[in-house]
Design a protein around this motif. Structure first.
Motif, PDB file in Angstrom:
ATOM      1  N   ARG A 164       0.829  -1.164   0.137  1.00 56.74           N
ATOM      2  CA  ARG A 164      -0.126   0.072  -0.078  1.00 56.74           C
ATOM      3  C   ARG A 164       0.970   1.285  -0.129  1.00 56.74           C
ATOM      4  O   ARG A 164       1.497   1.579   0.832  1.00 56.74           O
ATOM      5  CB  ARG A 164      -0.808  -0.149   1.200  1.00 56.74           C
ATOM      6  CG  ARG A 164      -1.804  -1.066   1.124  1.00 56.74           C
ATOM      7  CD  ARG A 164      -3.286  -0.638   0.530  1.00 56.74           C
ATOM      8  NE  ARG A 164      -3.787   0.616   1.102  1.00 56.74           N
ATOM      9  CZ  ARG A 164      -4.608   0.506   2.174  1.00 56.74           C
ATOM     10  NH1 ARG A 164      -5.001  -0.628   2.845  1.00 56.74           N
ATOM     11  NH2 ARG A 164      -5.031   1.594   2.659  1.00 56.74           N
ATOM     12  N   PRO A 165       1.344   1.685  -1.279  1.00 55.35           N
ATOM     13  CA  PRO A 165       1.974   3.111  -1.092  1.00 55.35           C
ATOM     14  C   PRO A 165       1.496   4.037  -0.342  1.00 55.35           C
ATOM     15  O   PRO A 165       2.525   4.996   0.165  1.00 55.35           O
ATOM     16  CB  PRO A 165       1.968   3.644  -2.623  1.00 55.35           C
ATOM     17  CG  PRO A 165       0.805   2.737  -3.304  1.00 55.35           C
ATOM     18  CD  PRO A 165       0.671   1.583  -2.345  1.00 55.35           C
ATOM     19  N   GLU A 166       0.337   4.368  -0.147  1.00 55.69           N
ATOM     20  CA  GLU A 166      -0.197   5.450   0.525  1.00 55.69           C
ATOM     21  C   GLU A 166       0.262   5.465   2.024  1.00 55.69           C
ATOM     22  O   GLU A 166       0.342   6.217   2.916  1.00 55.69           O
ATOM     23  CB  GLU A 166      -1.740   5.527   0.528  1.00 55.69           C
ATOM     24  CG  GLU A 166      -2.722   4.594   1.207  1.00 55.69           C
ATOM     25  CD  GLU A 166      -2.707   3.314   0.220  1.00 55.69           C
ATOM     26  OE1 GLU A 166      -3.623   2.465   0.561  1.00 55.69           O
ATOM     27  OE2 GLU A 166      -1.931   3.141  -0.668  1.00 55.69           O
ATOM     28  N   LEU A 167      -0.045   3.912   2.613  1.00 56.80           N
ATOM     29  CA  LEU A 167       0.582   3.860   3.937  1.00 56.80           C
ATOM     30  C   LEU A 167       2.162   3.981   4.059  1.00 56.80           C
ATOM     31  O   LEU A 167       2.648   4.646   5.074  1.00 56.80           O
ATOM     32  CB  LEU A 167       0.341   2.309   4.081  1.00 56.80           C
ATOM     33  CG  LEU A 167      -1.228   2.019   4.654  1.00 56.80           C
ATOM     34  CD1 LEU A 167      -1.471   0.553   4.788  1.00 56.80           C
ATOM     35  CD2 LEU A 167      -2.029   3.018   5.639  1.00 56.80           C
ATOM     36  N   LYS A 227       5.854  -6.210  -4.491  1.00 54.54           N
ATOM     37  CA  LYS A 227       5.626  -5.390  -3.598  1.00 54.54           C
ATOM     38  C   LYS A 227       6.403  -4.232  -3.300  1.00 54.54           C
ATOM     39  O   LYS A 227       6.044  -3.158  -2.678  1.00 54.54           O
ATOM     40  CB  LYS A 227       5.372  -6.333  -2.084  1.00 54.54           C
ATOM     41  CG  LYS A 227       4.336  -7.227  -2.156  1.00 54.54           C
ATOM     42  CD  LYS A 227       4.043  -8.100  -1.012  1.00 54.54           C
ATOM     43  CE  LYS A 227       2.853  -8.840  -0.821  1.00 54.54           C
ATOM     44  NZ  LYS A 227       2.909  -9.826   0.205  1.00 54.54           N
ATOM     45  N   ALA A 228       7.735  -4.271  -3.276  1.00 50.36           N
ATOM     46  CA  ALA A 228       8.610  -3.383  -3.194  1.00 50.36           C
ATOM     47  C   ALA A 228       8.435  -2.182  -4.152  1.00 50.36           C
ATOM     48  O   ALA A 228       8.907  -0.965  -3.884  1.00 50.36           O
ATOM     49  CB  ALA A 228      10.043  -3.778  -3.407  1.00 50.36           C
ATOM     50  N   ALA A 239       6.953   6.893   6.162  1.00 51.08           N
ATOM     51  CA  ALA A 239       8.222   7.484   5.744  1.00 51.08           C
ATOM     52  C   ALA A 239       8.021   9.083   5.905  1.00 51.08           C
ATOM     53  O   ALA A 239       9.226   9.549   6.368  1.00 51.08           O
ATOM     54  CB  ALA A 239       8.392   7.365   4.347  1.00 51.08           C
ATOM     55  N   ASN A 240       7.174   9.597   5.850  1.00 51.86           N
ATOM     56  CA  ASN A 240       7.156  11.088   5.991  1.00 51.86           C
ATOM     57  C   ASN A 240       7.438  11.401   7.383  1.00 51.86           C
ATOM     58  O   ASN A 240       8.045  12.525   7.799  1.00 51.86           O
ATOM     59  CB  ASN A 240       5.820  11.401   5.482  1.00 51.86           C
ATOM     60  CG  ASN A 240       5.606  13.329   5.717  1.00 51.86           C
ATOM     61  OD1 ASN A 240       6.209  13.907   4.729  1.00 51.86           O
ATOM     62  ND2 ASN A 240       4.465  13.867   6.567  1.00 51.86           N
ATOM     63  N   GLY A 241       6.765  10.663   8.342  1.00 51.93           N
ATOM     64  CA  GLY A 241       6.967  10.723   9.590  1.00 51.93           C
ATOM     65  C   GLY A 241       8.395  10.762  10.014  1.00 51.93           C
ATOM     66  O   GLY A 241       9.129  11.541  10.632  1.00 51.93           O
ATOM     67  N   GLY A 298       5.640   4.692  -2.530  1.00 54.28           N
ATOM     68  CA  GLY A 298       5.322   5.389  -1.210  1.00 54.28           C
ATOM     69  C   GLY A 298       6.415   6.179  -0.920  1.00 54.28           C
ATOM     70  O   GLY A 298       6.344   7.538  -0.248  1.00 54.28           O
ATOM     71  N   ILE A 299       7.603   5.653  -0.890  1.00 58.02           N
ATOM     72  CA  ILE A 299       8.881   6.476  -0.162  1.00 58.02           C
ATOM     73  C   ILE A 299       9.177   7.537  -1.272  1.00 58.02           C
ATOM     74  O   ILE A 299       9.583   8.654  -0.523  1.00 58.02           O
ATOM     75  CB  ILE A 299       9.958   5.581  -0.199  1.00 58.02           C
ATOM     76  CG1 ILE A 299       9.649   4.515   1.028  1.00 58.02           C
ATOM     77  CG2 ILE A 299      11.344   6.163  -0.002  1.00 58.02           C
ATOM     78  CD1 ILE A 299      10.760   3.810   1.690  1.00 58.02           C
TER      79      ILE A 299
END
Length: 416
Positions: free
Chosen positions: A352-355, A389-390, A360-362, A396-397
């Motif tokens: 799930r890229p949004e998760l 999956k990566a 990562a943002n945190g 996301g990252i």
């Protein structure tokens, strides 16, 4: 043993420390017998004679021998080797180990000397660059009688001799002292990086510290506040805690704003109560639990993050705040950074890229993880989760890094 005035000194190893010890001994009038694997090692050492052929030759010509080699293997060879000190040991000989080695090695060498009826002292030294000026502190472990026998020789090269306790105590004290040295270097590196990122010349930081704390009193202030029983009084810890956490939170906030990596600050903040000997963080009262969880959520993912769930009253959201953040993320057993990396690993298995972006943002906002570290994490996780999956992890990252780097820092805004 020979009278103290006539005690013969020896030095094996003529590097910065051993060579300096030999010079100090010669200046004091107790010219040492020396050995080094380099035949010309004493050529530039004032008053020091040419090296003898083997450590055994030094033992035969000495009553107290300082061993100033680099590591454990060299110490073993010099002391117990075929032509080592013990091969030519005589009654009353004392071996003083100046090399910093692991504690088991100290006990091993001490036992070896004891089997040959030779005295043994473990002796950390500092500062090494003052060895030739009678300027080092000798940090000694060993039997008191052995130290007394060697004391006249140690006095000729050390400005102060501190007997720390039985065999091994000197080395343990030196190792502990090294933690303060290198730990403070890491502290200085993070502080200088933070100052530099804020547009401050680190030289100004040094000027402030030199002026406000010229003798390093603050560095050891915590030790000096300990009571007679060796522990920090609880009242003192409770008085310091609010100021300590406030100041560390300010450092974390500034580092996050400027994008500076400060892992030591994170550890110090996470273990503030442990440092002050206050035990585990007290559980918040039931009525405060929800707010505590919201505050922790902001600490994990950045100021204002909890706004998205405030006002919600469904059971899942309540437990996310009251349990996941208030009681799990807040535990002292792992730092926030550690828990973030674990969570990132689990999220990578979901695809799930949004998760991934939120997690990562945190890390970026808190200054716990750099963009390069996050990119490296993608590759590492790909091997374990699978390349498909990566791809989601990478997406996301990449999105988190792009959003984070696009936001101008306060310093940049001020320069416009």
């Amino acid at each position: 043993m020979t009278s103290s005035q006539n005690l013969r000194a020896g030095v094996v190893g003529l590097g910065m420390i051993g060579g300096g010890v030999a010079v100090s001994l010669a200046r004091s009038g107790r010219v040492p017998a020396v050995h080094d694997i380099r035949p010309d090692a004493s050529a530039k050492l004032a008053g020091v004679p040419d090296p003898l052929g083997t450590p055994a030759d030094v033992a035969a010509a000495s009553d107290v021998v300082m061993v100033a080699v680099v590591d454990a293997d060299q110490a073993r060879e010099v002391i117990g080797g075929e032509k080592g000190l013990l091969s030519a040991a005589h009654p009353g000989l004392v071996v003083v180990l100046l090399a910093t080695v692991a504690l088991p090695v100290v006990h091993e060498l001490g036992a070896l000397c004891a089997r040959h009826d030779v005295g043994f002292l473990d002796c950390g030294v500092t500062p090494g660059d003052k060895a030739a000026e009678n300027g080092m502190v000798a940090i000694v472990g060993g039997e008191r009688a052995t130290l007394d026998a060697a004391m006249p020789v140690l006095d000729d090269w050390a400005k102060k001799i501190v007997h720390c306790g039985p065999p091994g105590a000197g080395m343990a004290t030196k190792i502990a002292r090294n933690i303060i040295t290198y730990g403070s270097w890491r502290t200085v590196a993070e502080a200088a990086g933070l100052a530099r990122a804020a547009g401050v010349d680190p030289a100004r930081l040094a000027e402030v510290i030199d002026t406000a704390d010229p003798e390093g009193r603050t560095l050891l202030q915590l030790l000096r506040m300990h009571g007679p029983d060796g522990s920090l009084p609880e009242a003192v810890g409770r008085q310091i805690e609010p100021l300590m956490t406030k100041d560390l939170d300010a450092a974390r906030d500034l580092a996050g704003t400027l994008g500076v990596d400060v892992p030591l600050v994170e550890v110090v903040r996470a273990r503030a109560r442990q440092t002050l000997e206050l035990g585990a963080e007290p559980s918040p009262a039931e009525g405060d639990l929800h707010q505590y969880g919201l505050d922790m959520m902001d600490q994990v993912y950045g100021p204002g993050f909890s706004g998205a769930v405030q006002g919600s009253s469904d059971p899942f959201t309540d437990q996310t705040v009251d349990y996941l953040f208030a009681q799990v993320w807040s535990r002292e057993g792992l730092s926030v950074r550690d828990r973030r990396l674990l969570t990132l690993g689990v999220a990578a298995t979901v695809g799930r890229p949004e998760l991934i972006q939120i997690i990562a943002n945190g890390g970026l906002v808190n200054g716990e993880l750099t963009p390069d570290e996050l990119r490296e994490a993608v590759l590492h996780l790909a091997v374990y989760t699978g390349w498909c999956k990566a791809t989601a992890t990478q997406a996301g990252i990449t999105a988190a890094i792009a959003a984070h780097t696009a936001a101008p820092s306060p310093t940049a805004q001020e320069q416009k």
